[in-house]
Motif scaffolding. Structure first.
Motif, PDB file in Angstrom:
ATOM      1  N   CYS A 129      36.409  50.469  36.714  1.00  0.00           N
ATOM      2  CA  CYS A 129      36.116  49.745  38.058  1.00  0.00           C
ATOM      3  C   CYS A 129      34.809  49.187  38.005  1.00  0.00           C
ATOM      4  O   CYS A 129      34.376  47.977  38.469  1.00  0.00           O
ATOM      5  N   ARG A 130      33.762  49.813  37.720  1.00  0.00           N
ATOM      6  CA  ARG A 130      32.357  49.464  37.622  1.00  0.00           C
ATOM      7  C   ARG A 130      32.077  48.323  36.783  1.00  0.00           C
ATOM      8  O   ARG A 130      31.399  47.516  36.998  1.00  0.00           O
ATOM      9  N   GLN A 131      32.960  48.418  35.439  1.00  0.00           N
ATOM     10  CA  GLN A 131      32.586  47.216  34.599  1.00  0.00           C
ATOM     11  C   GLN A 131      33.395  46.051  34.976  1.00  0.00           C
ATOM     12  O   GLN A 131      32.638  44.903  35.142  1.00  0.00           O
ATOM     13  N   ALA A 132      34.417  46.083  35.912  1.00  0.00           N
ATOM     14  CA  ALA A 132      35.234  44.901  36.475  1.00  0.00           C
ATOM     15  C   ALA A 132      34.254  44.493  37.799  1.00  0.00           C
ATOM     16  O   ALA A 132      34.326  43.133  37.954  1.00  0.00           O
ATOM     17  N   ALA A 133      34.101  45.377  38.371  1.00  0.00           N
ATOM     18  CA  ALA A 133      33.155  44.918  39.682  1.00  0.00           C
ATOM     19  C   ALA A 133      31.924  44.420  39.229  1.00  0.00           C
ATOM     20  O   ALA A 133      31.337  43.461  40.190  1.00  0.00           O
ATOM     21  N   SER A 134      31.040  44.693  38.304  1.00  0.00           N
ATOM     22  CA  SER A 134      29.852  44.044  37.789  1.00  0.00           C
ATOM     23  C   SER A 134      30.122  42.853  37.000  1.00  0.00           C
ATOM     24  O   SER A 134      29.032  42.299  36.774  1.00  0.00           O
TER      25      SER A 134
ATOM     26  N   HIS B 221      32.130  41.734  42.735  1.00  0.00           N
ATOM     27  CA  HIS B 221      31.277  40.800  42.670  1.00  0.00           C
ATOM     28  C   HIS B 221      31.604  39.566  42.270  1.00  0.00           C
ATOM     29  O   HIS B 221      30.844  38.603  41.831  1.00  0.00           O
ATOM     30  N   GLN B 222      33.009  39.439  42.296  1.00  0.00           N
ATOM     31  CA  GLN B 222      33.431  38.024  41.947  1.00  0.00           C
ATOM     32  C   GLN B 222      34.775  37.882  42.765  1.00  0.00           C
ATOM     33  O   GLN B 222      35.181  38.765  43.400  1.00  0.00           O
ATOM     34  N   ASP B 223      35.464  36.914  42.284  1.00  0.00           N
ATOM     35  CA  ASP B 223      36.655  36.538  43.159  1.00  0.00           C
ATOM     36  C   ASP B 223      37.901  37.383  42.756  1.00  0.00           C
ATOM     37  O   ASP B 223      37.588  38.133  41.788  1.00  0.00           O
ATOM     38  N   PHE B 224      38.813  37.581  43.576  1.00  0.00           N
ATOM     39  CA  PHE B 224      40.011  38.392  43.313  1.00  0.00           C
ATOM     40  C   PHE B 224      40.765  38.172  42.014  1.00  0.00           C
ATOM     41  O   PHE B 224      40.967  39.409  41.330  1.00  0.00           O
ATOM     42  N   GLY B 225      41.142  37.085  41.775  1.00  0.00           N
ATOM     43  CA  GLY B 225      42.019  36.983  40.467  1.00  0.00           C
ATOM     44  C   GLY B 225      41.158  37.349  39.218  1.00  0.00           C
ATOM     45  O   GLY B 225      41.534  38.094  38.148  1.00  0.00           O
ATOM     46  N   LYS B 226      39.768  37.130  39.169  1.00  0.00           N
ATOM     47  CA  LYS B 226      38.917  37.495  38.037  1.00  0.00           C
ATOM     48  C   LYS B 226      38.736  39.047  38.066  1.00  0.00           C
ATOM     49  O   LYS B 226      38.958  39.642  36.836  1.00  0.00           O
ATOM     50  N   THR B 227      38.924  39.477  39.162  1.00  0.00           N
ATOM     51  CA  THR B 227      38.418  41.004  39.072  1.00  0.00           C
ATOM     52  C   THR B 227      39.971  41.851  38.529  1.00  0.00           C
ATOM     53  O   THR B 227      39.866  42.620  38.030  1.00  0.00           O
ATOM     54  N   VAL B 228      41.062  41.015  39.206  1.00  0.00           N
ATOM     55  CA  VAL B 228      42.123  41.960  38.649  1.00  0.00           C
ATOM     56  C   VAL B 228      42.205  41.485  37.044  1.00  0.00           C
ATOM     57  O   VAL B 228      42.447  42.522  36.200  1.00  0.00           O
ATOM     58  N   ASP B 229      41.798  40.494  36.463  1.00  0.00           N
ATOM     59  CA  ASP B 229      41.962  40.002  34.819  1.00  0.00           C
ATOM     60  C   ASP B 229      40.954  41.195  34.371  1.00  0.00           C
ATOM     61  O   ASP B 229      41.104  41.634  33.276  1.00  0.00           O
ATOM     62  N   ASP B 230      39.523  41.349  34.779  1.00  0.00           N
ATOM     63  CA  ASP B 230      38.576  42.066  34.302  1.00  0.00           C
ATOM     64  C   ASP B 230      38.930  43.654  34.182  1.00  0.00           C
ATOM     65  O   ASP B 230      38.730  44.286  33.424  1.00  0.00           O
ATOM     66  N   VAL B 231      39.743  44.157  35.277  1.00  0.00           N
ATOM     67  CA  VAL B 231      40.273  45.439  35.458  1.00  0.00           C
ATOM     68  C   VAL B 231      41.183  45.647  34.103  1.00  0.00           C
ATOM     69  O   VAL B 231      40.890  46.518  33.373  1.00  0.00           O
TER      70      VAL B 231
ATOM     71  N   ILE C  11      34.860  50.872  45.595  1.00  0.00           N
ATOM     72  CA  ILE C  11      33.671  50.091  45.277  1.00  0.00           C
ATOM     73  C   ILE C  11      33.871  48.798  45.551  1.00  0.00           C
ATOM     74  O   ILE C  11      34.839  48.228  45.546  1.00  0.00           O
ATOM     75  N   THR C  12      32.768  47.929  45.649  1.00  0.00           N
ATOM     76  CA  THR C  12      32.686  46.412  45.996  1.00  0.00           C
ATOM     77  C   THR C  12      32.501  45.628  44.901  1.00  0.00           C
ATOM     78  O   THR C  12      31.799  45.880  43.958  1.00  0.00           O
TER      79      THR C  12
END
Length: 135
Positions: A127-132, A13-23, A10-11
């Motif tokens: 994933c969906r939570q981190a992606a959105s 919607h934010q930068d890489f570092g924030k996505t890893v943190d949100d995961v 899935i794609t």
């Protein structure tokens, strides 16, 4: 998107570092544990190579994973669960394994298939939570 490889991507919607943190934050919020983060980009740099941002997050909940491993010991090669966060030229992506792929790969029966489905549903939610998530 999913295909026969057993992967769903899935794609974000934010930068890489924030996505890893949100995961990692979503994993904890679901009551699971982050066991490790493998920074493939950092490893590549230390080897004198280049690699776009790529981090593997290993996470799980032993009460779920143990059921799978107890039924088919080979499941331990694919557990704990993993989410690959990676960046291409267009966006940040999150990739994970499907339950169907795990079940087919290891030939698990009904109880193991149910546990695999729980893992996939949890992984998809993470994933969906981190992606959105928005900055």
């Amino acid at each position: 998107m999913s295909d026969d490889s057993g992967l769903v991507t899935i794609t974000g919607h934010q930068d890489f570092g924030k996505t890893v943190d949100d995961v990692c934050a979503a994993v904890a919020a679901m009551g699971y544990h982050v066991f490790a983060q493998v920074d493939h980009t950092d490893n590549a740099v230390r080897a004198g190579r280049e690699l776009p941002p790529t981090t593997l997050v290993l996470f799980g909940e032993p009460t779920v994973g143990t059921d799978l491993i107890a039924e088919r010991r080979t499941e331990a090669i694919d557990l704990p669960s993993k989410i690959l966060v990676w960046q291409d030229a267009d966006a940040v992506r999150l990739t994970y394994n499907t339950a169907d792929w795990l079940v087919r790969r290891h030939g698990v029966e009904r109880e193991g298939a149910a546990a695999a489905q729980v893992l996939e549903e949890t992984t998809e939610k993470i994933c969906r939570q981190a992606a959105s998530a928005r900055p």
